[in-house]
Design a protein around this motif. Structure first.
Motif, PDB file in Angstrom:
ATOM      1  N   TYR A  86      18.931 -19.179  74.901  1.00 18.17           N
ATOM      2  CA  TYR A  86      18.045 -18.698  75.539  1.00 18.17           C
ATOM      3  C   TYR A  86      17.239 -17.633  74.736  1.00 18.17           C
ATOM      4  O   TYR A  86      15.994 -17.413  75.117  1.00 18.17           O
ATOM      5  CB  TYR A  86      18.664 -18.324  77.167  1.00 18.17           C
ATOM      6  CG  TYR A  86      17.360 -17.933  78.101  1.00 18.17           C
ATOM      7  CD1 TYR A  86      16.844 -18.962  78.710  1.00 18.17           C
ATOM      8  CD2 TYR A  86      17.002 -16.662  78.206  1.00 18.17           C
ATOM      9  CE1 TYR A  86      15.718 -18.573  79.674  1.00 18.17           C
ATOM     10  CE2 TYR A  86      16.020 -16.216  79.011  1.00 18.17           C
ATOM     11  CZ  TYR A  86      15.161 -17.393  79.899  1.00 18.17           C
ATOM     12  OH  TYR A  86      14.449 -16.844  80.816  1.00 18.17           O
ATOM     13  N   SER A 146      22.950 -18.581  82.370  1.00 20.54           N
ATOM     14  CA  SER A 146      24.471 -18.985  82.313  1.00 20.54           C
ATOM     15  C   SER A 146      25.000 -17.681  81.693  1.00 20.54           C
ATOM     16  O   SER A 146      24.220 -16.803  81.479  1.00 20.54           O
ATOM     17  CB  SER A 146      24.445 -20.205  81.225  1.00 20.54           C
ATOM     18  OG  SER A 146      26.099 -20.225  80.998  1.00 20.54           O
ATOM     19  N   LYS A 147      26.329 -17.749  82.197  1.00 21.10           N
ATOM     20  CA  LYS A 147      27.129 -16.764  81.707  1.00 21.10           C
ATOM     21  C   LYS A 147      27.983 -17.182  80.090  1.00 21.10           C
ATOM     22  O   LYS A 147      28.712 -16.487  79.658  1.00 21.10           O
ATOM     23  CB  LYS A 147      27.947 -16.258  82.449  1.00 21.10           C
ATOM     24  CG  LYS A 147      27.443 -15.435  83.832  1.00 21.10           C
ATOM     25  CD  LYS A 147      28.876 -15.265  84.625  1.00 21.10           C
ATOM     26  CE  LYS A 147      28.044 -14.569  86.028  1.00 21.10           C
ATOM     27  NZ  LYS A 147      28.860 -14.130  86.835  1.00 21.10           N
ATOM     28  N   ASN A 148      27.607 -18.384  79.734  1.00 25.20           N
ATOM     29  CA  ASN A 148      28.203 -18.780  78.388  1.00 25.20           C
ATOM     30  C   ASN A 148      27.504 -18.139  77.267  1.00 25.20           C
ATOM     31  O   ASN A 148      26.275 -18.472  77.142  1.00 25.20           O
ATOM     32  CB  ASN A 148      28.049 -20.302  78.420  1.00 25.20           C
ATOM     33  CG  ASN A 148      28.763 -21.105  77.263  1.00 25.20           C
ATOM     34  OD1 ASN A 148      28.593 -20.663  76.117  1.00 25.20           O
ATOM     35  ND2 ASN A 148      29.271 -22.264  77.471  1.00 25.20           N
ATOM     36  N   SER A 171      26.701 -29.353  79.784  1.00 26.17           N
ATOM     37  CA  SER A 171      28.000 -29.924  79.699  1.00 26.17           C
ATOM     38  C   SER A 171      28.216 -31.300  80.209  1.00 26.17           C
ATOM     39  O   SER A 171      29.286 -31.688  80.249  1.00 26.17           O
ATOM     40  CB  SER A 171      29.099 -28.799  80.038  1.00 26.17           C
ATOM     41  OG  SER A 171      28.941 -28.558  81.438  1.00 26.17           O
ATOM     42  N   LYS A 228      16.430 -27.692  81.561  1.00 31.45           N
ATOM     43  CA  LYS A 228      17.088 -28.853  81.246  1.00 31.45           C
ATOM     44  C   LYS A 228      16.301 -29.829  80.493  1.00 31.45           C
ATOM     45  O   LYS A 228      16.870 -30.424  79.713  1.00 31.45           O
ATOM     46  CB  LYS A 228      17.442 -29.541  82.615  1.00 31.45           C
ATOM     47  CG  LYS A 228      18.446 -28.684  83.415  1.00 31.45           C
ATOM     48  CD  LYS A 228      18.898 -29.207  84.707  1.00 31.45           C
ATOM     49  CE  LYS A 228      19.486 -28.172  85.947  1.00 31.45           C
ATOM     50  NZ  LYS A 228      19.594 -28.670  87.245  1.00 31.45           N
ATOM     51  N   ASP A 236      23.474 -26.255  87.871  1.00 38.11           N
ATOM     52  CA  ASP A 236      22.716 -25.275  87.113  1.00 38.11           C
ATOM     53  C   ASP A 236      22.709 -25.794  85.730  1.00 38.11           C
ATOM     54  O   ASP A 236      23.074 -27.093  85.509  1.00 38.11           O
ATOM     55  CB  ASP A 236      23.418 -23.848  87.154  1.00 38.11           C
ATOM     56  CG  ASP A 236      24.843 -24.029  86.745  1.00 38.11           C
ATOM     57  OD1 ASP A 236      25.151 -24.991  86.249  1.00 38.11           O
ATOM     58  OD2 ASP A 236      25.544 -22.942  86.934  1.00 38.11           O
ATOM     59  N   LEU A 240      25.037 -20.666  75.385  1.00 36.55           N
ATOM     60  CA  LEU A 240      23.940 -20.824  75.906  1.00 36.55           C
ATOM     61  C   LEU A 240      23.227 -19.621  76.174  1.00 36.55           C
ATOM     62  O   LEU A 240      21.675 -19.811  76.306  1.00 36.55           O
ATOM     63  CB  LEU A 240      24.182 -21.304  77.664  1.00 36.55           C
ATOM     64  CG  LEU A 240      25.058 -22.593  77.490  1.00 36.55           C
ATOM     65  CD1 LEU A 240      25.171 -23.251  78.879  1.00 36.55           C
ATOM     66  CD2 LEU A 240      24.589 -23.719  76.293  1.00 36.55           C
ATOM     67  N   GLU A 272      24.027 -24.821  82.924  1.00 36.19           N
ATOM     68  CA  GLU A 272      25.226 -24.953  82.104  1.00 36.19           C
ATOM     69  C   GLU A 272      26.070 -26.275  82.398  1.00 36.19           C
ATOM     70  O   GLU A 272      26.469 -27.116  81.626  1.00 36.19           O
ATOM     71  CB  GLU A 272      26.236 -23.727  82.456  1.00 36.19           C
ATOM     72  CG  GLU A 272      27.624 -23.848  81.750  1.00 36.19           C
ATOM     73  CD  GLU A 272      28.376 -22.794  81.829  1.00 36.19           C
ATOM     74  OE1 GLU A 272      29.552 -22.496  81.522  1.00 36.19           O
ATOM     75  OE2 GLU A 272      27.966 -21.665  82.351  1.00 36.19           O
ATOM     76  N   LYS A 273      26.030 -26.643  83.892  1.00 34.54           N
ATOM     77  CA  LYS A 273      26.557 -28.091  84.180  1.00 34.54           C
ATOM     78  C   LYS A 273      25.930 -29.323  83.707  1.00 34.54           C
ATOM     79  O   LYS A 273      26.391 -30.171  83.227  1.00 34.54           O
ATOM     80  CB  LYS A 273      26.613 -28.270  85.765  1.00 34.54           C
ATOM     81  CG  LYS A 273      27.498 -27.221  86.473  1.00 34.54           C
ATOM     82  CD  LYS A 273      27.576 -27.304  87.999  1.00 34.54           C
ATOM     83  CE  LYS A 273      28.626 -26.717  88.773  1.00 34.54           C
ATOM     84  NZ  LYS A 273      28.599 -26.651  90.090  1.00 34.54           N
ATOM     85  N   THR A 319      21.641 -16.713  86.558  1.00 42.23           N
ATOM     86  CA  THR A 319      22.949 -17.374  86.094  1.00 42.23           C
ATOM     87  C   THR A 319      22.740 -18.771  85.992  1.00 42.23           C
ATOM     88  O   THR A 319      22.897 -19.300  85.015  1.00 42.23           O
ATOM     89  CB  THR A 319      24.339 -17.211  86.973  1.00 42.23           C
ATOM     90  OG1 THR A 319      24.521 -15.677  87.206  1.00 42.23           O
ATOM     91  CG2 THR A 319      25.440 -17.623  86.457  1.00 42.23           C
ATOM     92  N   ALA A 320      21.985 -19.249  86.999  1.00 41.60           N
ATOM     93  CA  ALA A 320      21.666 -20.771  87.085  1.00 41.60           C
ATOM     94  C   ALA A 320      20.715 -21.231  85.866  1.00 41.60           C
ATOM     95  O   ALA A 320      20.954 -22.008  85.227  1.00 41.60           O
ATOM     96  CB  ALA A 320      21.082 -21.250  88.357  1.00 41.60           C
TER      97      ALA A 320
END
Length: 339
Positions: free
Chosen positions: A43, A34-36, A92, A312, A86, A39, A88-89, A30-31
């Motif tokens: 990937y 992501s679950k978005n 965003s 990242k 992660d 994103l 996603e953070k 998940t890190a």
């Protein structure tokens, strides 16, 4: 920010004084991915080779990426609780900045002498430049002409514990901000003088401002004899009486440039520039972006980014992950064969 880093999503295995921070496969996946849905889609557009490398992040038997080992309560991850970042953070983060065609250069500003001769300084700079260009693949690294300590107008002091000279990191950042070239993504200062961020702190290896795109890093403590009683950078009582003048830095001691000092310099430089790209301290796997409280901990950090931090950086620079490793490998072999 007061988050318990050893949370329900990870297993902590203790033996003697060490702890192994072992996150679950689900947490690491998940890190990284992501679950978005947006994103996740990004990937899935990575090449097969890129995904194969990235997926090593959550393979329990991976030989490439290891869990973080905490050796003592003084290690960074224990003594400086931070909220994990992660992918996603990172993606965003509204304050995150990325290079543009108009601002695509990393500038490095030497402050004071970097070696005890011009030849040594130039050789040291060449290695640092080559390493940074390989690490931040796709960007150009340029060195600016060295400036004296006095040119920065920074405050300085003699450290009460080491009796060595130190310069104020925040004042250097202010100087670099004013001198930042128009086409710079960031400008970072490097020095062989020890740093302190404020009067209450003993020292700091480096300091960077994400919003301003500037950083300052010292390699003084990477010399082999910094903490020894015979360190030649110690300021005598007689000299301290005139320490209100910058002349105290004239002919100040510069540590010998060794392979160990170069390795430590490369780690610190890329770690701190990583912060300018918006990468926070890594808490997922053994990674260059782990924080460090002391030299022993900094030495344990690997040269490489874990897949989560690598994604990242790839997001910021747009490189092909596999191609980055290939080019870095070829460049490293050339420089070893033709030093």
């Amino acid at each position: 920010m007061d988050t318990n880093l050893i949370s329900d999503s990870c297993l902590c295995v203790s033996f003697r004084q060490m702890q192994v921070v072992q996150h679950s496969e689900h947490t690491l996946k998940t890190a990284l991915i992501s679950k978005n849905p947006v994103l996740v889609s990004q990937y899935e557009k990575l090449t097969v080779g890129e995904q194969r490398l990235m997926n090593e992040a959550f393979q329990p038997t991976s030989e490439l990426f290891r869990p973080i080992t905490v050796y003592s309560q003084s290690d960074w991850i224990t003594s400086h609780p931070e909220a994990p970042q992660d992918f996603e953070k990172f993606f965003s983060d509204p304050y995150r900045k990325a290079p543009t065609p108009e601002k695509s250069n990393i500038y490095i500003q030497p402050i004071g002498s970097l070696g005890n001769s011009r030849v040594i300084s130039e050789e040291y700079v060449k290695w640092l430049k080559g390493y940074c260009e390989a690490f931040f693949y796709g960007l150009t690294v340029k060195f600016l002409e060295p400036v004296s300590i006095s040119a920065t107008k920074c405050s300085f002091r003699v450290n009460d514990h080491t009796q060595n000279l130190q310069i104020h990191a925040g004042h250097i950042l202010t100087f670099l901000k004013k001198k930042k070239p128009e086409d710079a993504f960031c400008v970072v200062g490097i020095t062989m003088i020890d740093l302190y961020p404020r009067d209450s702190w003993n020292f700091v290896f480096g300091q960077a401002s994400l919003t301003e795109g500037v950083g300052i890093f010292s390699f003084a403590r990477y010399g082999k004899d910094f903490h020894s009683s015979c360190y030649k950078g110690t300021v005598t009582k007689a000299k301290r009486t005139s320490s209100s003048e910058y002349s105290i830095f004239d002919n100040y001691y510069i540590p010998e440039i060794t392979s160990v000092l170069l390795l430590r310099s490369c780690k610190t430089l890329t770690h701190e520039i990583g912060h300018i790209f918006g990468l926070r301290h890594c808490q997922w796997l053994a990674c260059l972006m782990q924080g460090s409280n002391h030299l022993e901990e900094a030495d344990r950090r690997p040269l490489n980014l874990c897949p989560i931090c690598l994604r990242k950086l790839q997001c910021a620079l747009g490189f092909d992950v596999v191609e980055r490793y290939k080019v870095s490998g070829r460049r490293g072999r050339r420089e070893v064969e033709n030093p």
